[in-house]
Design an enzyme around this catalytic site. Structure first.
Site, PDB file in Angstrom:
ATOM      1  N   GLU A   1    -112.683 -59.277  76.004  1.00  0.00           N
ATOM      2  CA  GLU A   1    -112.813 -57.916  75.779  1.00  0.00           C
ATOM      3  C   GLU A   1    -113.914 -57.105  76.276  1.00  0.00           C
ATOM      4  O   GLU A   1    -114.998 -57.765  76.205  1.00  0.00           O
ATOM      5  CB  GLU A   1    -112.551 -57.718  74.098  1.00  0.00           C
ATOM      6  CG  GLU A   1    -111.333 -58.072  73.736  1.00  0.00           C
ATOM      7  CD  GLU A   1    -111.262 -57.867  72.219  1.00  0.00           C
ATOM      8  OE1 GLU A   1    -109.991 -57.517  71.565  1.00  0.00           O
ATOM      9  OE2 GLU A   1    -112.224 -58.192  71.615  1.00  0.00           O
TER      10      GLU A   1
ATOM     11  N   CYS B   1    -120.038 -51.967  77.175  1.00  0.00           N
ATOM     12  CA  CYS B   1    -120.137 -53.096  76.456  1.00  0.00           C
ATOM     13  C   CYS B   1    -119.517 -54.343  77.038  1.00  0.00           C
ATOM     14  O   CYS B   1    -118.064 -54.317  76.736  1.00  0.00           O
ATOM     15  CB  CYS B   1    -120.122 -52.858  75.131  1.00  0.00           C
ATOM     16  SG  CYS B   1    -120.376 -54.255  74.013  1.00  0.00           S
TER      17      CYS B   1
ATOM     18  N   CYS C   1    -117.749 -67.765  72.022  1.00  0.00           N
ATOM     19  CA  CYS C   1    -118.996 -68.038  71.782  1.00  0.00           C
ATOM     20  C   CYS C   1    -119.420 -69.012  71.051  1.00  0.00           C
ATOM     21  O   CYS C   1    -118.766 -69.353  70.027  1.00  0.00           O
ATOM     22  CB  CYS C   1    -119.563 -66.724  71.279  1.00  0.00           C
ATOM     23  SG  CYS C   1    -121.334 -66.362  70.756  1.00  0.00           S
TER      24      CYS C   1
ATOM     25  N   CYS D   1    -122.234 -66.964  64.776  1.00  0.00           N
ATOM     26  CA  CYS D   1    -122.679 -66.144  63.661  1.00  0.00           C
ATOM     27  C   CYS D   1    -121.487 -65.833  62.498  1.00  0.00           C
ATOM     28  O   CYS D   1    -120.388 -65.392  62.802  1.00  0.00           O
ATOM     29  CB  CYS D   1    -123.329 -64.986  64.180  1.00  0.00           C
ATOM     30  SG  CYS D   1    -124.809 -65.197  65.326  1.00  0.00           S
TER      31      CYS D   1
ATOM     32  N   CYS E   1    -119.457 -62.479  62.717  1.00  0.00           N
ATOM     33  CA  CYS E   1    -119.097 -61.874  63.871  1.00  0.00           C
ATOM     34  C   CYS E   1    -117.804 -62.692  64.358  1.00  0.00           C
ATOM     35  O   CYS E   1    -117.736 -64.076  64.186  1.00  0.00           O
ATOM     36  CB  CYS E   1    -120.103 -62.445  65.157  1.00  0.00           C
ATOM     37  SG  CYS E   1    -119.565 -61.921  66.779  1.00  0.00           S
TER      38      CYS E   1
ATOM     39  N   CYS F   1    -119.644 -53.356  66.776  1.00  0.00           N
ATOM     40  CA  CYS F   1    -120.421 -54.829  66.895  1.00  0.00           C
ATOM     41  C   CYS F   1    -119.681 -55.787  65.964  1.00  0.00           C
ATOM     42  O   CYS F   1    -119.491 -55.588  64.686  1.00  0.00           O
ATOM     43  CB  CYS F   1    -121.558 -54.237  66.388  1.00  0.00           C
ATOM     44  SG  CYS F   1    -122.838 -55.386  66.450  1.00  0.00           S
TER      45      CYS F   1
END
Length: 348
Positions: free
Chosen positions: A90, A105, A112, A116, A119, A331
């Site tokens: 994305e 962005c 990933c 975290c 996230c 975010c």
């Protein structure tokens, strides 16, 4: 078949030479790709039809597809892009009513590995690194689709940029030289990969470095970010100081505010102490809800209290303007939900 998107001027000159054309043709193609963001070779109208036909036999503009496009009520646009191997990432275009800047962005990895707890991207796990041409394609796709010129780029999408640093640096060079985007308008974000922060300091990279800190102490940060157990805050502090000293640049410290966890007066005091000798600006990010956790967004009163306390410590503090939350483009919300694939182990 060669993709023209991602080739620099020297590579385009090699291609046109092989086709028996001049270097001037390479410059024309370069302008069509990076400054005019064409979708096809047929749109390169200052090239002769004969040369365009020859070029189409060996090259195309791109092989990346827009799988899903969503437009937020605030004008933010989120793209789910599909690469030829079926993997998806994305990327987001953010627009602000009172600014001329258009910020992309972009993602640096499929998935990933940092995982975290706040996230959505990390829940997918790490799948693979994105090569520099695939990174560039994210911005070109935005420009082709909208007809707008991106002015700022932040590596704050999916993935940990410093775990794919070679490709990120190659892409940044092209953004700077070929897209003609100023180096200080390029921002690399990291969760705190200490060896790579030190490498950036040694290289003297003049882009902006943004650190996802999100906690005032080891105990809270280890709960939020597993990376804290590998690269703890006391060692991270040394790397940040080294970066300041070697580059002379301020760091942007990203701090996610979560209700009753890290938004307290005590947290503000500890954060101010930790950052006391670090040259930095602080960007406060009110938590955006994602699946599979119980975190909550703090009240506006709590947010402004935290901001006041950090400003009182002498730092420049901003509260991030939320963009695209209604389409999961804010975010921590990027995930690439449509595509799934086998996970691999990233190299660190």
């Amino acid at each position: 078949m060669i993709n023209l998107a991602g080739l620099n001027l020297n590579e385009l000159e090699d291609l046109t030479s092989e086709l028996g054309a001049s270097k001037f043709r390479a410059r024309q193609i370069h302008n069509w790709i990076y400054l005019k963001s064409v979708k096809s070779i047929d749109e390169m109208t200052d090239l002769s039809k004969k040369f365009r036909d020859e070029l189409k036999k060996v090259a195309r503009v791109t092989d990346v597809k827009i799988k899903v496009k969503q437009i937020s009520s605030d004008g933010t646009i989120k793209y789910l892009l599909e690469y030829p191997d079926g993997q998806c990432v994305e990327t987001v275009l953010m627009r602000f009513d009172n600014r001329a800047n258009l910020t992309a962005c972009i993602s640096s990895q499929v998935g990933c590995a940092v995982d975290c707890s706040f996230c959505a991207t990390g829940k997918r796990g790490f799948i693979r690194n994105i090569n520099y041409k695939e990174i560039i394609e994210q911005v070109l796709t935005i420009q082709r689709d909208t007809g707008l010129k991106v002015t700022n780029i932040v590596f704050m999408g999916q993935g940990e940029p410093l775990l794919n640093l070679d490709n990120v640096l190659k892409a940044m060079k092209i953004f700077n030289e070929d897209f003609q985007i100023g180096i200080r308008r390029l921002t690399i974000s990291t969760s705190g990969i200490i060896p790579q922060i030190n490498k950036l300091a040694d290289l003297g990279i003049h882009s902006t470095l943004a650190l996802s800190l999100h906690a005032p102490n080891h105990e809270i940060r280890s709960k939020l970010m597993k990376i804290e157990n590998k690269y703890p805050m006391n060692e991270l502090h040394k790397a940040l100081k080294n970066y300041n000293d070697k580059t002379g640049h301020r760091i942007t410290v990203e701090y996610l505010l979560i209700k009753d966890l890290n938004d307290t007066v005590q947290s503000a005091k500890e954060l101010a102490q930790y950052l006391k000798d670090i040259k930095c600006n602080i960007n406060l990010i009110p938590y955006n809800p994602t699946e599979k956790n119980d975190y909550q967004r703090p009240s506006n009163k709590s947010i402004m209290r935290f901001k006041y306390l950090m400003e009182h410590s002498g730092k420049k503090v901003t509260v991030r303007l939320e963009r695209g939350a209604d389409i999961d483009a804010a975010c921590g919300q990027l995930r690439g939900k449509v595509c799934t694939a086998k996970k691999t182990t990233p190299q660190e």
